[in-house]
Design a protein around this motif. Sequence first.
Motif: not given
Length: 449
Positions: A262-265, A348-360, A366-376
Motif C-alpha cells: 500500500x505504501x508503494x501504491x 489506494x482505492x482512489x488510485x485504483x479508480x482513477x487508473x481503472x485497474x484492479x489491485x493486481x 513491484x517485486x518484494x524479496x522473500x521474507x520470513x517472520x517467526x514470533x517466539x
Amino acid sequence: MARRYFGTDGIRGTVGQAPITPDFMLKLGWATGRVLEPRRQRARVLIGKDTRISGYMFESALEAGLSAAGVDVMLLGPMPTPGIAYLTRTFRADAGIVISASHNAYQDNGIKFFSAEGAKLGDEIEERIERALDETLTTVSPRELGKASRVDDAAGRYIEFCKSTIPDRVNLHGLRIVLDCAHGATYHIAPAVFKELGAKVSLVGAEPDGLNINQEVGSTHPAALRAAVIQQGADLGIAFDGDGDRVLMVDADGHEIDGDDMLYLIAKDRHERGELGGGVVGTLMSNFGLAAALESMGVPFERAKVGDRYVMERLAANDWQLGGESSGHIVCRHVQTTGDGIVSALQVLSYMVREEKPLSRLLHGFEKAPQSLVNVSLSAGVDAKAVMADPSLEQATRAVEAELGDEGRVLLRPSGTEPLIRVMVEGRPHLDVEGLARRLADDVRELVG
C-alpha cells in the motif's frame, strides 16, 4: 527518568494486572488532568474506546480521575483511534485518550494519548504524567469539578472526514468490497464510509460483543476476509485491526496486500501526480523490494525503528508526508496526523479508480524479496532485552548473516505490544529465508526455555 508505564504505543497490559486496573486508570486520569495546560479557563479531554468489554470500566475510571482534577470530559463511545485524533483537533480539546489494545485479544487493554494537535504525546509530557502518578490524589473543590458529556454525532463527524480525504470526483460505484472490521471500533464507521462513496459492501467481523475483538478476524487474521472475497467474487477486501489504525487488503484472487504494497501504491500515485512532497519513511521491517522500487522512481526512502512514533518522528524531521509499516500502519500526513486504516485504504482505492485497474494490475512489476517472520513467545518474567544480549544468540545471528552475505538481512527485536521476540530473515529468492528464520527462532526458544 526511567519509564515505568509508557511504551512506544501508550500503556498496555492484561486487564486486572498492574498497571491495567481501575485504580490505576483513576489515578492516571487525575495525573493527566494535573499536567495538562489548558487552552481555556478549564481543560477539556476527549475519551474514546474500542469494543472490548473492559472499555466501559476504564472509561468510567478515567472520567472520574479527570473530573477530580477539574477537567471537563467529552465521551465519544466506540471510535477508531484515528477518529479520536481527528476529533481532538476539531473540538479544540487539550488532549484525546483512546482506551484500546489495538490488535490484541479482548483480555488485554491499554491507553493511548493524543495531544491537542492530534499527535502522540511527547516524551516530556509523558514524563510529567509519570511523576504526577507518585503524588497523592487530591480532589479539586466541588465548584471546580470537571463535567462530563457525550458527543452524539462523533461517528458522523468522522465518517464525513474520511470521505473528504479523497477528491469529490472519485467515487466507488461498481466496486464490490468485503470489509473486515475485526469486531472492533470500525464496525459502525467503515461500512458507512464505503457505502456512502458508492461501493457495494458486505461485512465480516462487524458484530462486536465485547469478547470477540480480533478473534480470528481483522488485519492480523486475514483468512476470513480472503475466503469471503473469493466466495463472493468481490473486487477486493479490506481488513482493519481492533482500533482501526492498521489496514491490509486482499485482491480479487485473495492475494494479500500488506503495508509495504500500500505504501508503494500511494507513493507511486502521488509521485506521478507531483504531490508526494518528498520521500517515504519505512521501518526496519520494510521489505527490500519497497526500498528498491521507490529508489527506481527517484523517491528517497528512509528506515525508522519499528513503531509509528518513530515513523512520525522521521516524517516530521524530513517534512515528508508518507510513511508506515509493513503491518499496515500507514501515515498520510497530507490528510491525517496519525495512522488511519480507513483513510489509507481510501488513498489506494482512489488510485485504483482513477487508473481503472484492479489491485493486481497496479502492483504489476513491484517485486518484494522473500521474507520470513517467526514470533517466539516469552513466558512471564523473561527479560527480552537480556535474551537479545545473550552472546550465544549474537553468535547464531552472525552465522545466519554470514550465510546471507550481502543478499539478505536479519532482524531480531522484542515486540512493543506483546511478550514476543520477532525473528525476521529476508533475502533474494534463491536463499532459504524460511529455514534460516526457523533455525534462529529455535535458538531463541532454547534460550527462553
